[in-house]
Motif scaffolding. Structure first.
Motif, PDB file in Angstrom:
ATOM      1  N   HIS B   4       0.850  -1.192   0.000  1.00 57.81           N
ATOM      2  CA  HIS B   4       0.000   0.000   0.000  1.00 57.81           C
ATOM      3  C   HIS B   4       0.886   1.242   0.000  1.00 57.81           C
ATOM      4  O   HIS B   4       1.950   1.241   0.623  1.00 57.81           O
ATOM      5  CB  HIS B   4      -0.885   0.033   1.249  1.00 57.81           C
ATOM      6  CG  HIS B   4      -1.854  -1.098   1.327  1.00 57.81           C
ATOM      7  ND1 HIS B   4      -3.134  -1.009   0.833  1.00 57.81           N
ATOM      8  CD2 HIS B   4      -1.730  -2.349   1.833  1.00 57.81           C
ATOM      9  CE1 HIS B   4      -3.758  -2.164   1.035  1.00 57.81           C
ATOM     10  NE2 HIS B   4      -2.928  -3.001   1.643  1.00 57.81           N
ATOM     11  N   ALA B   5       0.434   2.280  -0.676  1.00 61.73           N
ATOM     12  CA  ALA B   5       1.197   3.537  -0.683  1.00 61.73           C
ATOM     13  C   ALA B   5       0.242   4.694  -0.409  1.00 61.73           C
ATOM     14  O   ALA B   5      -0.892   4.699  -0.898  1.00 61.73           O
ATOM     15  CB  ALA B   5       1.894   3.724  -2.023  1.00 61.73           C
ATOM     16  N   PHE B   6       0.719   5.645   0.376  1.00 62.96           N
ATOM     17  CA  PHE B   6      -0.134   6.767   0.785  1.00 62.96           C
ATOM     18  C   PHE B   6       0.553   8.101   0.507  1.00 62.96           C
ATOM     19  O   PHE B   6       1.783   8.184   0.417  1.00 62.96           O
ATOM     20  CB  PHE B   6      -0.456   6.659   2.280  1.00 62.96           C
ATOM     21  CG  PHE B   6      -1.273   5.460   2.627  1.00 62.96           C
ATOM     22  CD1 PHE B   6      -2.656   5.488   2.526  1.00 62.96           C
ATOM     23  CD2 PHE B   6      -0.648   4.280   3.024  1.00 62.96           C
ATOM     24  CE1 PHE B   6      -3.414   4.361   2.825  1.00 62.96           C
ATOM     25  CE2 PHE B   6      -1.399   3.150   3.328  1.00 62.96           C
ATOM     26  CZ  PHE B   6      -2.782   3.194   3.231  1.00 62.96           C
ATOM     27  N   GLY B   7      -0.272   9.134   0.427  1.00 63.02           N
ATOM     28  CA  GLY B   7       0.218  10.511   0.338  1.00 63.02           C
ATOM     29  C   GLY B   7       1.227  10.680  -0.789  1.00 63.02           C
ATOM     30  O   GLY B   7       1.005  10.249  -1.920  1.00 63.02           O
ATOM     31  N   LYS B  10       2.331   7.619  -2.671  1.00 66.82           N
ATOM     32  CA  LYS B  10       1.357   7.145  -3.673  1.00 66.82           C
ATOM     33  C   LYS B  10       1.520   7.907  -4.974  1.00 66.82           C
ATOM     34  O   LYS B  10       1.470   7.316  -6.054  1.00 66.82           O
ATOM     35  CB  LYS B  10      -0.075   7.316  -3.129  1.00 66.82           C
ATOM     36  CG  LYS B  10      -1.147   6.834  -4.078  1.00 66.82           C
ATOM     37  CD  LYS B  10      -2.532   7.013  -3.506  1.00 66.82           C
ATOM     38  CE  LYS B  10      -2.889   8.484  -3.438  1.00 66.82           C
ATOM     39  NZ  LYS B  10      -4.260   8.684  -2.925  1.00 66.82           N
ATOM     40  N   ASP B  11       1.741   9.207  -4.873  1.00 70.32           N
ATOM     41  CA  ASP B  11       1.947  10.006  -6.093  1.00 70.32           C
ATOM     42  C   ASP B  11       3.197   9.532  -6.841  1.00 70.32           C
ATOM     43  O   ASP B  11       3.224   9.503  -8.071  1.00 70.32           O
ATOM     44  CB  ASP B  11       2.089  11.493  -5.746  1.00 70.32           C
ATOM     45  CG  ASP B  11       0.759  12.121  -5.364  1.00 70.32           C
ATOM     46  OD1 ASP B  11      -0.262  11.406  -5.365  1.00 70.32           O
ATOM     47  OD2 ASP B  11       0.743  13.322  -5.045  1.00 70.32           O
ATOM     48  N   SER B  48      11.443  11.369   4.848  1.00 69.74           N
ATOM     49  CA  SER B  48      11.562  10.071   5.527  1.00 69.74           C
ATOM     50  C   SER B  48      10.598   9.107   4.845  1.00 69.74           C
ATOM     51  O   SER B  48       9.667   9.530   4.165  1.00 69.74           O
ATOM     52  CB  SER B  48      11.203  10.185   7.017  1.00 69.74           C
ATOM     53  OG  SER B  48       9.807  10.391   7.157  1.00 69.74           O
ATOM     54  N   ALA B  71       2.992  -1.357   4.016  1.00 70.44           N
ATOM     55  CA  ALA B  71       2.613  -0.027   3.517  1.00 70.44           C
ATOM     56  C   ALA B  71       3.789   0.928   3.570  1.00 70.44           C
ATOM     57  O   ALA B  71       4.645   0.832   4.460  1.00 70.44           O
ATOM     58  CB  ALA B  71       1.441   0.531   4.313  1.00 70.44           C
ATOM     59  N   LEU B  72       3.805   1.850   2.615  1.00 67.99           N
ATOM     60  CA  LEU B  72       4.799   2.926   2.586  1.00 67.99           C
ATOM     61  C   LEU B  72       4.211   4.128   3.314  1.00 67.99           C
ATOM     62  O   LEU B  72       3.134   4.613   2.953  1.00 67.99           O
ATOM     63  CB  LEU B  72       5.114   3.332   1.139  1.00 67.99           C
ATOM     64  CG  LEU B  72       5.530   2.224   0.181  1.00 67.99           C
ATOM     65  CD1 LEU B  72       5.913   2.812  -1.177  1.00 67.99           C
ATOM     66  CD2 LEU B  72       6.705   1.446   0.761  1.00 67.99           C
ATOM     67  N   ILE B  73       4.948   4.584   4.347  1.00 66.55           N
ATOM     68  CA  ILE B  73       4.449   5.672   5.190  1.00 66.55           C
ATOM     69  C   ILE B  73       5.382   6.877   5.049  1.00 66.55           C
ATOM     70  O   ILE B  73       6.411   6.953   5.730  1.00 66.55           O
ATOM     71  CB  ILE B  73       4.402   5.243   6.692  1.00 66.55           C
ATOM     72  CG1 ILE B  73       3.729   3.875   6.862  1.00 66.55           C
ATOM     73  CG2 ILE B  73       3.737   6.314   7.548  1.00 66.55           C
ATOM     74  CD1 ILE B  73       2.238   3.874   6.837  1.00 66.55           C
ATOM     75  N   PRO B  74       5.050   7.832   4.176  1.00 67.32           N
ATOM     76  CA  PRO B  74       5.844   9.066   4.116  1.00 67.32           C
ATOM     77  C   PRO B  74       5.566   9.903   5.375  1.00 67.32           C
ATOM     78  O   PRO B  74       4.725   9.504   6.191  1.00 67.32           O
ATOM     79  CB  PRO B  74       5.311   9.745   2.851  1.00 67.32           C
ATOM     80  CG  PRO B  74       3.923   9.254   2.702  1.00 67.32           C
ATOM     81  CD  PRO B  74       3.901   7.853   3.267  1.00 67.32           C
ATOM     82  N   PRO B  75       6.267  11.036   5.560  1.00 66.59           N
ATOM     83  CA  PRO B  75       6.023  11.838   6.777  1.00 66.59           C
ATOM     84  C   PRO B  75       4.526  12.110   6.972  1.00 66.59           C
ATOM     85  O   PRO B  75       3.843  12.449   6.003  1.00 66.59           O
ATOM     86  CB  PRO B  75       6.787  13.130   6.495  1.00 66.59           C
ATOM     87  CG  PRO B  75       7.858  12.735   5.552  1.00 66.59           C
ATOM     88  CD  PRO B  75       7.263  11.668   4.681  1.00 66.59           C
ATOM     89  N   VAL B  76       4.059  11.933   8.188  1.00 66.44           N
ATOM     90  CA  VAL B  76       2.621  12.089   8.454  1.00 66.44           C
ATOM     91  C   VAL B  76       2.296  13.561   8.719  1.00 66.44           C
ATOM     92  O   VAL B  76       3.171  14.347   9.098  1.00 66.44           O
ATOM     93  CB  VAL B  76       2.164  11.190   9.624  1.00 66.44           C
ATOM     94  CG1 VAL B  76       2.366   9.718   9.281  1.00 66.44           C
ATOM     95  CG2 VAL B  76       2.865  11.554  10.928  1.00 66.44           C
ATOM     96  N   SER B  77       1.046  13.922   8.528  1.00 66.40           N
ATOM     97  CA  SER B  77       0.653  15.325   8.722  1.00 66.40           C
ATOM     98  C   SER B  77      -0.812  15.442   9.127  1.00 66.40           C
ATOM     99  O   SER B  77      -1.542  16.287   8.626  1.00 66.40           O
ATOM    100  CB  SER B  77       0.937  16.124   7.453  1.00 66.40           C
ATOM    101  OG  SER B  77       0.423  15.468   6.304  1.00 66.40           O
ATOM    102  N   GLY B  78      -1.221  14.580  10.051  1.00 69.11           N
ATOM    103  CA  GLY B  78      -2.577  14.659  10.577  1.00 69.11           C
ATOM    104  C   GLY B  78      -2.693  15.807  11.571  1.00 69.11           C
ATOM    105  O   GLY B  78      -1.709  16.449  11.925  1.00 69.11           O
TER     106      GLY B  78
END
Lengths: 138, 79
Positions: B4-7, B10-11, B48, B71-78
């Motif tokens: 899985h890729a996010f943020g 994912k782009d 990161s 999953a690939l977790i780039p820097p989070v920003s919640g």
């Protein structure tokens, strides 16, 4: 301790506050994060939140358990929004209730600070002419 | 292996779920990252990149089974 941990499209602030009320608690401390119209001097049009929902809920649950172990809190609510958000929309609600205020203040501060560091949620900001993912932590 | 890729990740990969070929049944996180960086060099431009395995942040030495949920977790920003 009773807790509510959710990720949803729209945060019902009234319901979130209501669920913190407890007869033994003299203090409810809430934090609401909202969308602001300016970031780094750039005019923000809107935000989009993407979540790794299963993992985000698990991390939020872990943070709730850490807070409950450190502070004597009777109620805890953590809700994060997902999807498209407009200026002034609430995007995160953190609330704790305790017998006296100090514990609720500290627990709520801890929960929002840690949420921003470890929970897998991503914010994309859209300005007048482009969009970018925000790299906040680490 | 499905990843899985996010943020921003994912782009870069162009998909929220990558079908990524790995030869062995088990691969170390740091080796998996090297393979990913080779295929998607722009991932190295992220400040990161964490890897989660079965919903937990993994260390560089964690062994990943090709059937794990990765999953690939780039820097989070919640928040």
């Amino acid at each position: 301790m009773d807790s509510i941990i959710k990720i949803e499209e729209v945060i019902d602030l009234g319901a979130a506050h209501q669920s913190l009320i407890h007869p033994q608690c003299g203090g409810i401390c809430t934090f609401i994060g909202t969308v602001r119209d300016l970031n780094n001097s750039k005019e923000v049009s809107h935000l989009f939140f993407e979540t790794y929902e299963k993992m985000a809920l698990l991390k939020m649950q872990e943070l709730a358990e850490e807070a409950a172990a450190r502070w004597d809190i009777h109620r805890l609510v953590m809700i994060h929004a997902k999807g498209l958000k407009q200026i002034t929309d609430p995007v995160v609600f953190i609330g704790t209730a305790s017998v006296h205020r100090a514990e609720a203040f500290e627990a709520s501060r801890y929960l929002i600070d840690r949420l921003k560091e470890v929970v897998p949620i991503w914010k994309k900001e859209t300005y007048q002419d482009h969009s970018t993912w925000i790299n906040a932590h680490p | 292996m499905k990843i899985h890729a996010f943020g921003a990740a994912k782009d870069i990969t162009g998909s929220s779920l990558i079908d990524f070929p790995v030869e062995e049944t088990f691969v170390k996180v740091k080796d998996l990252k090297s393979l990913l960086y080779a295929k998607y060099p722009d991932l190295t431009n992220l400040p990161s990149l964490a890897i989660s395995v079965n919903l937990f942040y993994a260390s560089e030495d964690t062994m990943v089974n090709k059937h794990d949920e990765v999953a690939l977790i780039p820097p989070v920003s919640g928040g």
